[in-house]
Write a protein that holds these residues in place. Structure first.
Motif, PDB file in Angstrom:
ATOM      1  N   VAL A   1      -5.576  -9.335  -4.601  1.00  0.00           N
ATOM      2  CA  VAL A   1      -5.465 -10.116  -4.614  1.00  0.00           C
ATOM      3  C   VAL A   1      -6.550 -10.768  -4.388  1.00  0.00           C
ATOM      4  N   GLU A   2      -7.568 -10.371  -4.874  1.00  0.00           N
ATOM      5  CA  GLU A   2      -8.975 -11.082  -5.313  1.00  0.00           C
ATOM      6  C   GLU A   2      -9.426 -12.110  -6.255  1.00  0.00           C
ATOM      7  N   MET A   3      -8.224 -11.079  -7.574  1.00  0.00           N
ATOM      8  CA  MET A   3      -8.017 -11.986  -8.644  1.00  0.00           C
ATOM      9  C   MET A   3      -7.244 -13.267  -8.887  1.00  0.00           C
ATOM     10  N   SER A   4      -5.808 -13.545  -7.966  1.00  0.00           N
ATOM     11  CA  SER A   4      -5.481 -14.413  -7.204  1.00  0.00           C
ATOM     12  C   SER A   4      -5.905 -15.557  -7.016  1.00  0.00           C
ATOM     13  N   GLN A   5      -6.947 -15.761  -6.490  1.00  0.00           N
ATOM     14  CA  GLN A   5      -7.373 -16.571  -6.204  1.00  0.00           C
ATOM     15  C   GLN A   5      -8.195 -17.183  -6.986  1.00  0.00           C
ATOM     16  N   ILE A   6      -8.504 -16.575  -8.240  1.00  0.00           N
ATOM     17  CA  ILE A   6      -8.723 -17.866  -9.357  1.00  0.00           C
ATOM     18  C   ILE A   6      -8.136 -17.811 -10.831  1.00  0.00           C
ATOM     19  N   THR A   7      -6.925 -16.985 -10.237  1.00  0.00           N
ATOM     20  CA  THR A   7      -5.405 -16.810 -11.570  1.00  0.00           C
ATOM     21  C   THR A   7      -4.380 -18.593 -11.521  1.00  0.00           C
TER      22      THR A   7
ATOM     23  N   VAL B   1       1.011 -11.153 -11.918  1.00  0.00           N
ATOM     24  CA  VAL B   1       1.355 -11.678 -12.247  1.00  0.00           C
ATOM     25  C   VAL B   1       2.184 -12.689 -10.590  1.00  0.00           C
ATOM     26  N   MET B   2       2.028 -12.168  -9.489  1.00  0.00           N
ATOM     27  CA  MET B   2       2.346 -12.594  -8.443  1.00  0.00           C
ATOM     28  C   MET B   2       1.427 -13.790  -8.204  1.00  0.00           C
ATOM     29  N   GLY B   3       0.177 -13.084  -8.501  1.00  0.00           N
ATOM     30  CA  GLY B   3      -1.022 -14.221  -7.794  1.00  0.00           C
ATOM     31  C   GLY B   3      -1.309 -15.709  -8.648  1.00  0.00           C
ATOM     32  N   MET B   4       0.095 -16.114 -10.071  1.00  0.00           N
ATOM     33  CA  MET B   4      -0.032 -17.062 -10.913  1.00  0.00           C
ATOM     34  C   MET B   4       1.003 -17.552  -9.732  1.00  0.00           C
ATOM     35  N   PHE B   5       1.497 -17.590  -8.452  1.00  0.00           N
ATOM     36  CA  PHE B   5       2.265 -18.052  -8.211  1.00  0.00           C
ATOM     37  C   PHE B   5       2.505 -17.765  -7.013  1.00  0.00           C
ATOM     38  N   LEU B   6       1.447 -17.339  -6.097  1.00  0.00           N
ATOM     39  CA  LEU B   6       2.060 -16.542  -4.167  1.00  0.00           C
ATOM     40  C   LEU B   6       0.474 -16.779  -4.059  1.00  0.00           C
ATOM     41  N   ASP B   7       0.134 -17.171  -2.633  1.00  0.00           N
ATOM     42  CA  ASP B   7      -1.153 -16.917  -2.463  1.00  0.00           C
ATOM     43  C   ASP B   7      -1.560 -16.127  -1.793  1.00  0.00           C
ATOM     44  N   GLY B   8      -2.336 -15.174  -1.729  1.00  0.00           N
ATOM     45  CA  GLY B   8      -3.053 -13.890  -1.228  1.00  0.00           C
ATOM     46  C   GLY B   8      -2.068 -13.198   0.197  1.00  0.00           C
ATOM     47  N   ILE B   9      -2.097 -14.265   1.170  1.00  0.00           N
ATOM     48  CA  ILE B   9      -1.263 -13.371   2.312  1.00  0.00           C
ATOM     49  C   ILE B   9      -0.046 -13.845   2.129  1.00  0.00           C
ATOM     50  N   SER B  10       0.602 -14.637   1.057  1.00  0.00           N
ATOM     51  CA  SER B  10       2.216 -14.344   0.505  1.00  0.00           C
ATOM     52  C   SER B  10       2.277 -13.004   0.303  1.00  0.00           C
ATOM     53  N   ILE B  11       1.349 -12.338  -0.537  1.00  0.00           N
ATOM     54  CA  ILE B  11       1.825 -11.233  -1.795  1.00  0.00           C
ATOM     55  C   ILE B  11       1.491 -10.198  -0.774  1.00  0.00           C
ATOM     56  N   VAL B  12       0.182 -10.402   0.050  1.00  0.00           N
ATOM     57  CA  VAL B  12       0.530  -9.234   1.119  1.00  0.00           C
ATOM     58  C   VAL B  12       1.373  -8.609   2.129  1.00  0.00           C
ATOM     59  N   VAL B  13       2.908  -9.977   2.440  1.00  0.00           N
ATOM     60  CA  VAL B  13       3.637  -9.157   3.982  1.00  0.00           C
ATOM     61  C   VAL B  13       4.635  -9.787   2.959  1.00  0.00           C
ATOM     62  N   LEU B  14       4.897 -10.004   1.579  1.00  0.00           N
ATOM     63  CA  LEU B  14       6.089  -9.630   0.618  1.00  0.00           C
ATOM     64  C   LEU B  14       6.673  -8.404   0.873  1.00  0.00           C
ATOM     65  N   THR B  15       5.279  -8.139  -0.382  1.00  0.00           N
ATOM     66  CA  THR B  15       4.797  -6.622  -1.114  1.00  0.00           C
ATOM     67  C   THR B  15       4.563  -5.150  -0.420  1.00  0.00           C
ATOM     68  N   VAL B  16       4.218  -5.553   1.048  1.00  0.00           N
ATOM     69  CA  VAL B  16       4.032  -4.281   1.486  1.00  0.00           C
ATOM     70  C   VAL B  16       4.942  -3.141   1.528  1.00  0.00           C
ATOM     71  N   SER B  17       5.718  -4.253   2.376  1.00  0.00           N
ATOM     72  CA  SER B  17       6.819  -2.821   2.971  1.00  0.00           C
ATOM     73  C   SER B  17       8.142  -2.306   1.369  1.00  0.00           C
ATOM     74  N   ILE B  18       7.568  -2.771   0.911  1.00  0.00           N
ATOM     75  CA  ILE B  18       8.876  -2.226  -0.366  1.00  0.00           C
ATOM     76  C   ILE B  18       7.336  -1.389  -1.097  1.00  0.00           C
ATOM     77  N   ILE B  19       6.134  -1.952  -1.520  1.00  0.00           N
ATOM     78  CA  ILE B  19       5.532  -0.844  -2.140  1.00  0.00           C
ATOM     79  C   ILE B  19       4.854   0.553  -1.570  1.00  0.00           C
ATOM     80  N   LEU B  20       4.558   0.311  -0.219  1.00  0.00           N
ATOM     81  CA  LEU B  20       3.772   1.371   0.607  1.00  0.00           C
ATOM     82  C   LEU B  20       4.868   2.675   0.341  1.00  0.00           C
ATOM     83  N   PRO B  21       5.544   3.037   0.588  1.00  0.00           N
ATOM     84  CA  PRO B  21       6.517   3.914   0.805  1.00  0.00           C
ATOM     85  C   PRO B  21       5.982   4.992  -0.571  1.00  0.00           C
ATOM     86  N   MET B  22       6.099   3.805  -1.673  1.00  0.00           N
ATOM     87  CA  MET B  22       6.316   4.550  -3.415  1.00  0.00           C
ATOM     88  C   MET B  22       4.489   4.888  -3.367  1.00  0.00           C
TER      89      MET B  22
END
Length: 434
Positions: A372-378, A332-353
């Protein structure tokens, strides 16, 4: 402000800023400022200055502009056309024939460019006219390019793996090693699908071309030697422990300059264009990393990551259930953001979980890149779709429809990786334990 009220406010600010056309890096900074003002006792300006400087003064990030520049130099060389002509004779007897060249060329070019968009654009400009001229099905020609172009994210040296490693303080050398076998697995899945499709759709395949004699095949194979040599020099130096990723990036730039000079593709204008393009891309990524570094500490002040981790922990999800939810979330995030943005935006929140669930952060990096590769063709924001739209003139939803089988193969690759994590962890465990 209560977390229950702050979370929707921050989400609204983020998507409002993006919808207004604000650059991703500045949108992240804006969200961080709102979070600091609403929930933090610390002065935002001091936190901003400290975290932005700390987030960008990371030694591992020095490899980033060099790998980007290497890719920009190679985009302006004759390397891609040499790869096509070099690989074509060896795919002539496979079911699907030259459709495999898209997969193989993208895999090889990804190993020296590190960029998904550069891989798609370079191979697409060269292969699509050739495939059309020889009568190959346009749907499959475009679909294989869209899917295979995503290899630039996974096969090292991957720019997004460098960004993930810097953001999570993980070893970039381990991440590069971890991406090799999954990348080969994905290429194998794509090749298997092409063979199956061609056997089931013989009427949509062009007539077989005359076989290439052995001498011509050997001459074609010789054209692959420069790119194979560059891959060995860059990736091999890291795997052998001779060079760090940053030093290997310098080797890659030197090799790319030598190849471009040897093929007559190097000019002062081209060199200036490659430097300019690499600078623009590096600055874009740096703005995103700076914004993400500030947002990360701002989110820490709000307590939202801790609350989210605790909430998911209370749900008692198994690692597989957590990964399934995260896969849907990233798509869902990939439908609105590029791959690098997804990574830097989410890892700080997701990685502890993720680490709390017992998931290896190196393995999670490869899982994240695959998703994130999926987001490149979504659609509507799929960078590979935009690139192919520019090359072919087809609308973005038509290109997305052609790429759908390869999106599903990426889903299958994620499932296989989740079921057999050693696919990603075996090589770094073997190579770096010596």
């Amino acid at each position: 402000m209560e977390i229950a009220l702050l979370s929707p406010l921050l989400v609204a600010v983020l998507f409002g800023a993006l919808a207004a056309g604000l650059w991703v890096g500045f949108a992240l900074i804006l969200v961080g400022l709102v979070a600091m003002v609403a929930a933090a006792p610390a002065p935002p300006e001091l936190v901003f200055a400290t975290k932005v400087w700390g987030g960008l003064s990371v030694w591992d990030l020095t490899a980033l502009p060099m790998f980007i520049w290497m890719g920009e130099i190679l985009v302006r060389s004759r390397l891609s056309s040499d790869m096509f002509s070099g690989l074509a004779p060896f795919t002539a007897r496979l079911p699907g024939r030259l459709l495999h060249v898209n997969v193989l060329c993208c895999a090889l070019f990804a190993a020296v460019s590190g960029s998904s968009a550069a891989t798609t654009a370079t191979i697409g400009r060269m292969s699509l006219p050739e495939l059309r001229a020889r009568g190959y099905d346009d749907r499959m020609a475009i679909g294989t390019l869209a899917g295979s172009g995503t290899f630039g994210f996974l096969i090292p040296p991957s720019i997004i793996l460098i960004v993930y490693g810097a953001a999570t303080e993980q070893s970039i050398a381990r991440l590069f090693l971890a991406g090799v076998v999954p990348g080969l697995m994905l290429a194998g899945l794509f090749g298997g699908y092409i063979m199956l499709w061609s056997l089931l759709n013989r009427a949509r395949m062009p007539a077989e071309e005359p076989p290439t004699d052995r001498r011509e095949a050997m001459r074609a194979a010789a054209r692959l030697l420069p790119v194979v040599g560059l891959i060995v020099a860059v990736i091999g130096s890291i795997y052998a422990g001779i060079a760090s990723p940053t030093e290997a990036a310098v080797i890659g730039v030197a090799g790319a300059l030598i190849l471009s000079w040897a093929t007559g593709a190097l000019s002062l204008t081209g060199l200036g264009d490659s430097l300019r393009a690499a600078t623009v891309t590096t600055c874009m990524i740096s703005f995103i990393l700076a914004g993400a570094a500030f947002l990360t500490v701002a989110m820490g002040y709000t307590g939202i990551p801790r609350q989210l981790a605790a909430w998911i922990g209370e749900m008692g999800l198994s690692p597989f259930a957590l990964l399934a939810i995260l896969t849907l979330f990233f798509i869902v995030m990939g439908m609105f953001l590029d791959g690098i943005s997804i990574v830097v935006l989410t890892v700080s929140i997701i990685l502890p979980m993720v680490t709390a669930a017992g998931i290896d952060p190196i393995w999670f990096g490869i899982f994240l890149v695959l998703v994130v590769e999926m987001s490149q063709i979504t659609p509507p924001v799929g960078f590979n779709l935009f690139v192919i739209q520019t090359i072919t003139g087809r609308d973005i939803f038509t290109v997305a429809r052609y790429a759908l089988p390869f999106f599903l193969l990426l889903v299958l690759a994620v499932a296989i990786l989740a079921g057999f994590p050693e696919i990603a962890l075996w090589l770094p465990g073997t190579m770096l334990s010596r």
